[in-house]
Write a protein that holds these residues in place. Structure first.
Motif, PDB file in Angstrom:
ATOM      1  N   ARG A   1       0.823  -1.218   0.000  1.00 11.11           N
ATOM      2  CA  ARG A   1       0.000   0.000   0.000  1.00 11.11           C
ATOM      3  C   ARG A   1       0.855   1.266   0.000  1.00 11.11           C
ATOM      4  O   ARG A   1       0.589   2.208  -0.762  1.00 11.11           O
ATOM      5  N   GLU A   2       1.863   1.288   0.844  1.00 13.74           N
ATOM      6  CA  GLU A   2       2.691   2.489   0.978  1.00 13.74           C
ATOM      7  C   GLU A   2       3.396   2.826  -0.334  1.00 13.74           C
ATOM      8  O   GLU A   2       3.466   3.991  -0.740  1.00 13.74           O
ATOM      9  N   LYS A   3       3.898   1.814  -1.013  1.00 17.12           N
ATOM     10  CA  LYS A   3       4.602   2.047  -2.278  1.00 17.12           C
ATOM     11  C   LYS A   3       3.645   2.558  -3.360  1.00 17.12           C
ATOM     12  O   LYS A   3       4.013   3.411  -4.179  1.00 17.12           O
TER      13      LYS A   3
ATOM     14  N   SER B   1       1.610   7.151  -6.584  1.00 18.13           N
ATOM     15  CA  SER B   1       0.499   8.047  -6.938  1.00 18.13           C
ATOM     16  C   SER B   1       0.893   9.502  -6.725  1.00 18.13           C
ATOM     17  O   SER B   1       0.615  10.368  -7.569  1.00 18.13           O
ATOM     18  N   SER B   2       1.522   9.779  -5.613  1.00 18.38           N
ATOM     19  CA  SER B   2       1.939  11.146  -5.308  1.00 18.38           C
ATOM     20  C   SER B   2       3.004  11.627  -6.286  1.00 18.38           C
ATOM     21  O   SER B   2       2.995  12.793  -6.706  1.00 18.38           O
ATOM     22  N   LYS B   3       3.923  10.742  -6.684  1.00 20.46           N
ATOM     23  CA  LYS B   3       4.961  11.111  -7.650  1.00 20.46           C
ATOM     24  C   LYS B   3       4.345  11.454  -9.008  1.00 20.46           C
ATOM     25  O   LYS B   3       4.735  12.434  -9.646  1.00 20.46           O
ATOM     26  N   ILE B   4       3.388  10.652  -9.455  1.00 18.38           N
ATOM     27  CA  ILE B   4       2.712  10.898 -10.735  1.00 18.38           C
ATOM     28  C   ILE B   4       1.954  12.224 -10.688  1.00 18.38           C
ATOM     29  O   ILE B   4       2.011  13.026 -11.625  1.00 18.38           O
TER      30      ILE B   4
ATOM     31  N   LEU C   1      -1.014  17.237 -12.031  1.00 19.56           N
ATOM     32  CA  LEU C   1      -2.415  16.841 -12.147  1.00 19.56           C
ATOM     33  C   LEU C   1      -3.328  17.583 -11.171  1.00 19.56           C
ATOM     34  O   LEU C   1      -4.539  17.590 -11.341  1.00 19.56           O
ATOM     35  N   GLU C   2      -2.753  18.180 -10.115  1.00 21.86           N
ATOM     36  CA  GLU C   2      -3.526  18.936  -9.125  1.00 21.86           C
ATOM     37  C   GLU C   2      -4.601  18.064  -8.477  1.00 21.86           C
ATOM     38  O   GLU C   2      -5.727  18.517  -8.224  1.00 21.86           O
ATOM     39  N   LEU C   3      -4.292  16.799  -8.212  1.00 19.59           N
ATOM     40  CA  LEU C   3      -5.272  15.898  -7.593  1.00 19.59           C
ATOM     41  C   LEU C   3      -5.351  16.171  -6.097  1.00 19.59           C
ATOM     42  O   LEU C   3      -4.335  16.395  -5.437  1.00 19.59           O
ATOM     43  N   ASN C   4      -6.587  16.154  -5.567  1.00 17.97           N
ATOM     44  CA  ASN C   4      -6.727  16.297  -4.117  1.00 17.97           C
ATOM     45  C   ASN C   4      -6.601  14.918  -3.467  1.00 17.97           C
ATOM     46  O   ASN C   4      -6.346  13.911  -4.139  1.00 17.97           O
ATOM     47  N   ASP C   5      -6.787  14.857  -2.160  1.00 15.74           N
ATOM     48  CA  ASP C   5      -6.557  13.603  -1.433  1.00 15.74           C
ATOM     49  C   ASP C   5      -7.437  12.456  -1.936  1.00 15.74           C
ATOM     50  O   ASP C   5      -6.979  11.318  -2.100  1.00 15.74           O
ATOM     51  N   SER C   6      -8.723  12.744  -2.159  1.00 16.54           N
ATOM     52  CA  SER C   6      -9.630  11.675  -2.607  1.00 16.54           C
ATOM     53  C   SER C   6      -9.246  11.181  -3.996  1.00 16.54           C
ATOM     54  O   SER C   6      -9.380   9.986  -4.305  1.00 16.54           O
ATOM     55  N   GLN C   7      -8.740  12.071  -4.846  1.00 10.79           N
ATOM     56  CA  GLN C   7      -8.322  11.654  -6.181  1.00 10.79           C
ATOM     57  C   GLN C   7      -7.008  10.880  -6.144  1.00 10.79           C
ATOM     58  O   GLN C   7      -6.790   9.988  -6.962  1.00 10.79           O
ATOM     59  N   ILE C   8      -6.140  11.213  -5.187  1.00 12.85           N
ATOM     60  CA  ILE C   8      -4.921  10.431  -4.987  1.00 12.85           C
ATOM     61  C   ILE C   8      -5.287   9.002  -4.593  1.00 12.85           C
ATOM     62  O   ILE C   8      -4.695   8.029  -5.061  1.00 12.85           O
ATOM     63  N   VAL C   9      -6.292   8.877  -3.710  1.00 12.85           N
ATOM     64  CA  VAL C   9      -6.768   7.547  -3.318  1.00 12.85           C
ATOM     65  C   VAL C   9      -7.281   6.798  -4.541  1.00 12.85           C
ATOM     66  O   VAL C   9      -6.989   5.600  -4.736  1.00 12.85           O
ATOM     67  N   HIS C  10      -8.057   7.500  -5.373  1.00 10.97           N
ATOM     68  CA  HIS C  10      -8.598   6.871  -6.577  1.00 10.97           C
ATOM     69  C   HIS C  10      -7.467   6.406  -7.498  1.00 10.97           C
ATOM     70  O   HIS C  10      -7.525   5.299  -8.066  1.00 10.97           O
ATOM     71  N   LEU C  11      -6.438   7.224  -7.636  1.00 12.06           N
ATOM     72  CA  LEU C  11      -5.303   6.853  -8.473  1.00 12.06           C
ATOM     73  C   LEU C  11      -4.580   5.631  -7.902  1.00 12.06           C
ATOM     74  O   LEU C  11      -4.200   4.717  -8.642  1.00 12.06           O
ATOM     75  N   ALA C  12      -4.406   5.595  -6.588  1.00 10.98           N
ATOM     76  CA  ALA C  12      -3.740   4.463  -5.955  1.00 10.98           C
ATOM     77  C   ALA C  12      -4.518   3.165  -6.189  1.00 10.98           C
ATOM     78  O   ALA C  12      -3.929   2.116  -6.527  1.00 10.98           O
TER      79      ALA C  12
ATOM     80  N   LYS D   1      10.242   6.362 -16.493  1.00  7.41           N
ATOM     81  CA  LYS D   1      10.925   6.493 -15.215  1.00  7.41           C
ATOM     82  C   LYS D   1      10.183   5.791 -14.083  1.00  7.41           C
ATOM     83  O   LYS D   1      10.752   5.521 -13.031  1.00  7.41           O
ATOM     84  N   TYR D   2       8.907   5.487 -14.297  1.00  3.23           N
ATOM     85  CA  TYR D   2       8.090   4.886 -13.247  1.00  3.23           C
ATOM     86  C   TYR D   2       8.052   3.360 -13.348  1.00  3.23           C
ATOM     87  O   TYR D   2       7.446   2.700 -12.502  1.00  3.23           O
ATOM     88  N   GLN D   3       8.664   2.799 -14.398  1.00  2.00           N
ATOM     89  CA  GLN D   3       8.590   1.352 -14.586  1.00  2.00           C
ATOM     90  C   GLN D   3       9.205   0.605 -13.410  1.00  2.00           C
ATOM     91  O   GLN D   3       8.668  -0.406 -12.952  1.00  2.00           O
ATOM     92  N   LYS D   4      10.332   1.089 -12.893  1.00  2.00           N
ATOM     93  CA  LYS D   4      10.981   0.436 -11.759  1.00  2.00           C
ATOM     94  C   LYS D   4      10.064   0.433 -10.540  1.00  2.00           C
ATOM     95  O   LYS D   4       9.976  -0.562  -9.810  1.00  2.00           O
ATOM     96  N   ASP D   5       9.362   1.563 -10.319  1.00  2.00           N
ATOM     97  CA  ASP D   5       8.429   1.639  -9.191  1.00  2.00           C
ATOM     98  C   ASP D   5       7.337   0.586  -9.329  1.00  2.00           C
ATOM     99  O   ASP D   5       6.975  -0.100  -8.365  1.00  2.00           O
ATOM    100  N   VAL D   6       6.776   0.477 -10.531  1.00  2.00           N
ATOM    101  CA  VAL D   6       5.671  -0.460 -10.758  1.00  2.00           C
ATOM    102  C   VAL D   6       6.161  -1.896 -10.621  1.00  2.00           C
ATOM    103  O   VAL D   6       5.480  -2.744 -10.029  1.00  2.00           O
TER     104      VAL D   6
END
Length: 497
Positions: free
Chosen positions: A175-177, A182-185, A191-202, A237-242
């Motif tokens: 979960r943490e990763k 999500s925050s990095k993206i 993207l100017e996502l708020n907290d609920s949208q960050i959750v949706h992205l995660a 650049k995000y492939q390693k994270d995924v």
């Protein structure tokens, strides 16, 4: 998706929706007619709901007034809906099929303790409900599929958020990763996502990785995001994270899985049919904010304006992908917007009117489908909205009177000033009560507060309090004052234009 519930529980959910959506008493006749059952069934269901969820609510019944629901200040009624979904056999089957696709009927009969006929009936109900969202479920073996894999991923993202929210995590992924990614993206692509949208992205990331692991990839890549995925180096650049997130699954991901991942995750910001469409949506969003601001004559900070414009853009992009209901059983926006509609009457009317005009212009369901959600989000994103709208309301002129004399009237006035401050403009009787009778006929105040009934004043604007105002007195006064201040004559004139 309410049809996935057992008939009796579906009926109780409808009853709970009606009671929770009202601020006053509702007659049993109205409830019975709305739900299409007998009044006896309504009373039995009320008893069931109160007995089972007594920590969350109380249901009062009155022969004279009807039925009303009182929620606990210590628990969220949202948790009741979550519990109902989690106990549903149909939702359990649907969720299980998501995590373990391509299993035969015998597997589910054994795992979920279902008979063959029960499994067949549940799968029929699920298939019917999914069909409304352009999704299918096969039964030989069991798996969920459709013409657009992104729609399936979006549907399950909404499902898991509604059932598990931020406090639980239903996936065997770090979960943490995922939230860190999500925050990095969000930061990298502004993207100017708020907290609920960050959750949706995660949740979207988790669902996407799981579907890819299962071999479900996006087949149709005709829109411009395909070229974006192929040509944008930064996304790589995000492939390693995924890969690090997916590593605990100990599976070999299919070919082109990373392009598929990007194609799924980045649709809201880059999946436009053409650049002009995006420019037009942003232009209309800017006009919408300006229209609301000018109609209300209130200010808006630049960050708030940008956030609301991004909200409109985000809703438009989501609807293009998934033009269906986003909730399963509990429409969170509906209930949060209820309070906004009560406490921000003019703001609600202005937003509703502006969205109605925009809906006709763009032929997009801004008001029909998204009014509640936009009201909810605007109330959050418009900085100091409560203070700004309160300042635009006029002060109620109040005359304070007492049959115990002007000294006591002064005491009452100080109590009102302490509790209502700039909401009222206070005047106090200037003479001793015994010197002359109080004649209010020539004076015009919005409200008269006294410890006795004033014969020369309309009783509707004469609020009577105890010699030392009680908590109930102050509560009644607050309701009256707030209600009178909500709509002004100039507001009514605007809303009627």
């Amino acid at each position: 998706m309410e049809r996935l519930l057992a008939p009796s529980m579906h009926r109780r959910v409808l009853l709970l929706n009606l009671l929770n959506g009202s601020n006053s008493w509702i007659t049993s006749d109205y409830l019975a007619e709305s739900i299409e059952c007998s009044k006896k069934t309504i009373m039995l269901d009320c008893q069931y709901i109160e007995d089972r969820w007594s920590d969350y609510l109380t249901i009062e019944t009155s022969r004279k007034h009807g039925i009303r629901l009182i929620t606990s200040p210590h628990r969220s009624i949202h948790e009741i809906y979550i519990e109902i979904i989690q106990e549903s056999n149909a939702f359990s089957l649907l969720e299980s099929v998501f995590f373990e696709p391509r299993q035969a009927a015998a597997y589910w009969e054994k795992k979920l303790f279902l008979s063959n006929s029960s499994l067949y009936r549940l799968s029929n109900v699920i298939s019917s409900a999914l069909k409304d969202r352009n999704i299918q479920m096969s039964r030989s073996p069991y798996y969920v599929h459709g013409k657009d894999e992104r729609q399936i991923r979006y549907f399950f993202t909404c499902y898991f958020i509604e059932v598990y929210g931020i406090r639980e995590w239903p996936f065997h992924l770090d979960r943490e990763k995922i939230f860190r990614l999500s925050s990095k993206i969000n930061k990298k692509f502004d993207l100017e996502l708020n907290d609920s949208q960050i959750v949706h992205l995660a949740y979207s990331i988790a669902v996407t990785i799981i579907r890819e692991r299962q071999g479900f990839l996006i087949q149709n890549r005709k829109d411009p995001i395909n070229s974006f995925v192929q040509t944008t180096i930064d996304v790589r650049k995000y492939q390693k994270d995924v890969e690090e997130i997916a590593e605990p699954l100990h599976v070999v991901l299919p070919d082109n899985w990373y392009e598929d991942f990007c194609y799924s995750i980045f649709w809201w910001d880059f999946g436009w049919d053409n650049e002009q469409e995006k420019v037009n949506v942003i232009y209309q969003a800017e006009n919408l904010v300006t229209t609301i601001q000018e109609a209300l004559s209130i200010s808006i900070s630049e960050p708030s304006k940008v956030s609301i414009i991004r909200l409109i853009e985000y809703i438009y992009a989501k609807h293009k992908l998934f033009p269906y209901k986003k909730f399963m059983v509990y429409d969170r926006y509906l209930y949060s917007s209820k309070a906004i509609k009560q406490n921000f009457i003019v703001f609600t009317a202005v937003v509703s009117k502006a969205l109605g005009v925009l809906e006709k212009k763009m032929k997009f369901p801004w008001k029909t489908m998204y009014l509640d959600g936009i009201l909810h989000e605007m109330a959050i994103r418009w900085q100091d909205l409560s203070r700004l709208t309160d300042e635009m309301r006029h002060q109620l002129s109040v005359l304070v009177l007492s049959d115990l004399g002007k000294e006591h009237a002064q005491l009452l006035s100080s109590v009102l000033k302490e509790n209502f401050r700039n909401k009222v403009s206070l005047s106090v009787q200037e003479t001793h009560f015994y010197e002359q009778s109080v004649n209010c006929a020539e004076q015009s105040y919005d409200l008269y507060v006294s410890n006795y009934a004033i014969e020369t004043v309309n009783e509707k604007i004469n609020m009577i309090v105890e010699d030392i105002p009680s908590f109930k007195n102050l509560t009644d006064l607050r309701k009256y004052i707030d209600k009178r201040r909500l709509v002004l004559p100039k507001d009514i004139a605007y809303l009627n234009t």
